[in-house]
Design an enzyme around this catalytic site. Structure first.
Site, short mmCIF file in Angstrom:
data_model
loop_
_atom_site.label_atom_id
_atom_site.label_comp_id
_atom_site.label_asym_id
_atom_site.label_seq_id
_atom_site.Cartn_x
_atom_site.Cartn_y
_atom_site.Cartn_z
N ASN A 454 32.92 37.60 -123.56
CA ASN A 454 32.12 36.14 -122.95
C ASN A 454 33.36 36.14 -121.57
O ASN A 454 31.97 35.74 -120.46
CB ASN A 454 31.82 34.96 -123.24
CG ASN A 454 30.76 35.04 -124.58
OD1 ASN A 454 29.64 35.55 -124.49
ND2 ASN A 454 31.95 34.99 -126.02
N TYR A 455 34.03 36.91 -121.01
CA TYR A 455 34.45 36.46 -119.89
C TYR A 455 35.03 37.39 -119.87
O TYR A 455 35.38 37.52 -118.36
CB TYR A 455 35.95 35.38 -120.11
CG TYR A 455 35.53 34.00 -120.61
CD1 TYR A 455 35.33 33.30 -119.87
CD2 TYR A 455 35.04 33.76 -122.04
CE1 TYR A 455 34.85 31.77 -120.00
CE2 TYR A 455 34.58 32.33 -122.29
CZ TYR A 455 34.41 31.23 -121.58
OH TYR A 455 34.10 30.02 -121.68
N LEU A 456 35.41 38.76 -119.53
CA LEU A 456 35.80 40.20 -119.37
C LEU A 456 34.65 41.02 -118.86
O LEU A 456 34.03 40.94 -119.33
CB LEU A 456 36.63 40.64 -120.09
CG LEU A 456 38.06 39.34 -120.51
CD1 LEU A 456 38.08 40.12 -121.70
CD2 LEU A 456 38.72 38.88 -120.01
#
Length: 497
Positions: A454-456
């Site tokens: 979800n973030y990288l």
DNA sequence: TTTCACACTTAGCAGCTTATTG
DNA sequence: CAATAAGCTGCTAAGTGTGAAA
């Protein structure tokens, strides 16, 4: 379920019994008045037996079951969007059961009701054939709204929130959204310096609200805190994010462990995961915090002049599409990129290290695996065994050398070579196990998956793979590769986040 | 200005399957 | 081959954030 810890909790038991009684007939109601006197042993045993029977099925029986399941997926697991067949993420309606929220949830134990076709709204295009409801039933509504992405929805009875059937992450629709998310985060990179200068200035503002906004932004940026929307009291577990922090969640230390101006955070965040951190902050932030704490009780809001919508309104005026969560995405991705540059050992281990740095930043935790201590002890035993073996191999090598010297012929030399190889092999295996032990220990409470998913920005990872010649399969499994297909397709080795 | 409805992303865990190891 | 560990999937709760209504 019976052997689970939550069945001993008072709130759980009360909520369950309350809802159970609502389902009873008059007769049952007058008979069953005390949960403590109820014995669920038989039904529990039956359930356990079923699970056991499943486990003991033959290979063939399991295969039959698997094929039957596949058939269901084939029939119901896909939809047609813009003439493309797309996998649906969650095509099965949620079954009834006892609600178990996370943490100290006030509604734990309540009965989550069975959803009927009459509860379900279908959303499909006007020219498509509407799915037929089960015999004798009808849908709540059939609509044709192409401004939203969901295919079906219903309202759940615990919180009264809407649940959706949506596409799988590997769909074109979700992929494009994902790409957009990372493009917004990259845009933040171009103006983050200005925004930082701005909030540093705002720390000195005459307006209290502006100062609070500045301090909150400082936390969100530096610590990757979540925005912290306000929540209705008593409806959910008591958790907070940045804007909803209360006085009781922070402690100020002029001096702590050799640092000045330290803020000690201790609160429960999303999913009731504890956030605990001692952070040195700049003096201006520290002074402001002292000011915000004046004349307040532990239960009062730290930022009493600030809400997430005020904060986000401000952010969107600084950059189109900017909101608090973008900072988390931005800081996570930029951290990965920096870490990968710093960790020059171009191995998978480095990637996991970098991934871990991000997970720590975002406070992505997991419960240590149930068997953790045991498996760690097993590994340590293996290491010890190998050490002994190595010592033995070394003495054998020495012995062989001695003999070779004494005899001087070729045969013992061969033996020396063999012993040398054995020592080397032993050392390698030992090292490998030790690395594994460190890795596992460091990962004990850290969940890497959430940040990866979800973030990288996947393009950072794909580019790294290209540069290091680590196959992308080593860092992404099949479904992750499907989800990130857009990035795998388009990313060159020189990609910069 | 605040509240509410809605839609969507982010989150950890249980339980299964597959790989590894001795 | 069996035991154990690692990997993966499905599940669904719990967040974020926008825009309209009160």
């Amino acid at each position: 379920m019976l052997d689970h810890e939550y069945t001993t909790k008072k709130v759980f038991r009360e909520n369950f019994f309350n809802d159970w009684r609502k389902e009873m007939t008059h007769e049952e109601m007058s008979l069953i008045k005390d949960l403590d006197k109820c014995n669920f042993g038989d039904i529990h045993a039956m359930h356990k037996a079923k699970v056991e029977a499943r486990k003991n099925m033959t290979k063939e029986e399991k295969q039959v079951l698997k094929e039957a399941n596949q058939k269901i997926v084939d029939e119901y697991g896909y939809c047609l969007l813009d003439h493309h067949k797309e996998r649906i993420g969650n095509f099965k309606i949620e079954p009834p059961g006892l609600f178990r929220g996370r943490g100290e949830h006030p509604k734990q134990g309540m009965l989550k009701k069975r959803i009927q076709p009459e509860d379900v709204i279908i959303n499909c295009s006007i020219e498509s054939c509407v799915p037929v409801p089960p015999a004798g039933h009808h849908w709540k509504e059939v609509r044709h709204d192409n401004t939203v992405t969901w295919l079906a929805s219903w309202t759940e009875n615990i919180q009264g929130s809407i649940k959706y059937i949506m596409l799988n992450a590997n769909s074109k629709l979700k992929g494009e959204k994902d790409w957009e998310k990372y493009e917004v985060a990259r845009k933040l990179k171009t103006c983050v310096d200005d925004i930082r200068n701005q909030y540093l200035q705002d720390l000195k503002s005459k307006e209290m609200g502006t100062r609070q906004r500045a301090v909150a932004l400082y936390f969100i940026d530096k610590l990757a805190l979540r925005a912290g929307n306000e929540k209705e009291e008593g409806e959910t577990a008591d958790t907070v994010g940045c804007c909803s922090l209360r006085v009781e969640h922070i402690t100020l230390h002029e001096q702590l462990e050799g640092n000045e101006c330290v803020v000690e955070f201790d609160f429960l965040g999303k999913d009731s995961i504890r956030y605990y951190n001692k952070v040195p902050v700049i003096r201006k932030v520290f002074k402001n915090l002292k000011l915000f704490l004046e004349n307040k009780q532990p239960g009062d809001d730290l930022f009493d002049r600030l809400t997430t919508s005020l904060l986000n309104k401000h952010l969107s005026s600084l950059m189109q599409g900017l909101s608090a969560k973008v900072f988390r995405t931005y800081n996570a991705s930029i951290t990965l990129q920096q870490q990968l540059k710093e960790l020059t050992n171009k191995k998978l281990l480095s990637y996991n290290r970098a991934n871990r740095a991000v997970a720590i930043l975002c406070n992505h935790q997991r419960a240590p695996p149930k068997t953790f201590d045991q498996s760690m002890a097993n590994l340590q035993a293996k290491i010890d065994g190998r050490k002994e073996q190595l010592a033995l191999a070394k003495t054998e090598l020495k012995q062989a050398k001695k003999e070779a010297k004494a005899k001087g012929s070729s045969e013992p030399k061969l033996l020396v070579e063999r012993k040398k190889a054995a020592v080397k092999r032993c050392e390698e295996q030992l090292l490998k196990m030790e690395v594994q032990a460190t890795d596992r220990e460091e990962n004990k409470q850290i969940a890497l998956g959430t940040s990866k998913l979800n973030y990288l920005d996947p393009r950072i990872s794909v580019a790294w793979c290209k540069n290091t010649e680590v196959p992308v399969e080593k860092i992404y499994n099949k479904s992750q590769r499907d989800k990130f297909a857009w990035a795998i397709d388009m990313t060159e080795a020189d990609f910069e986040f």
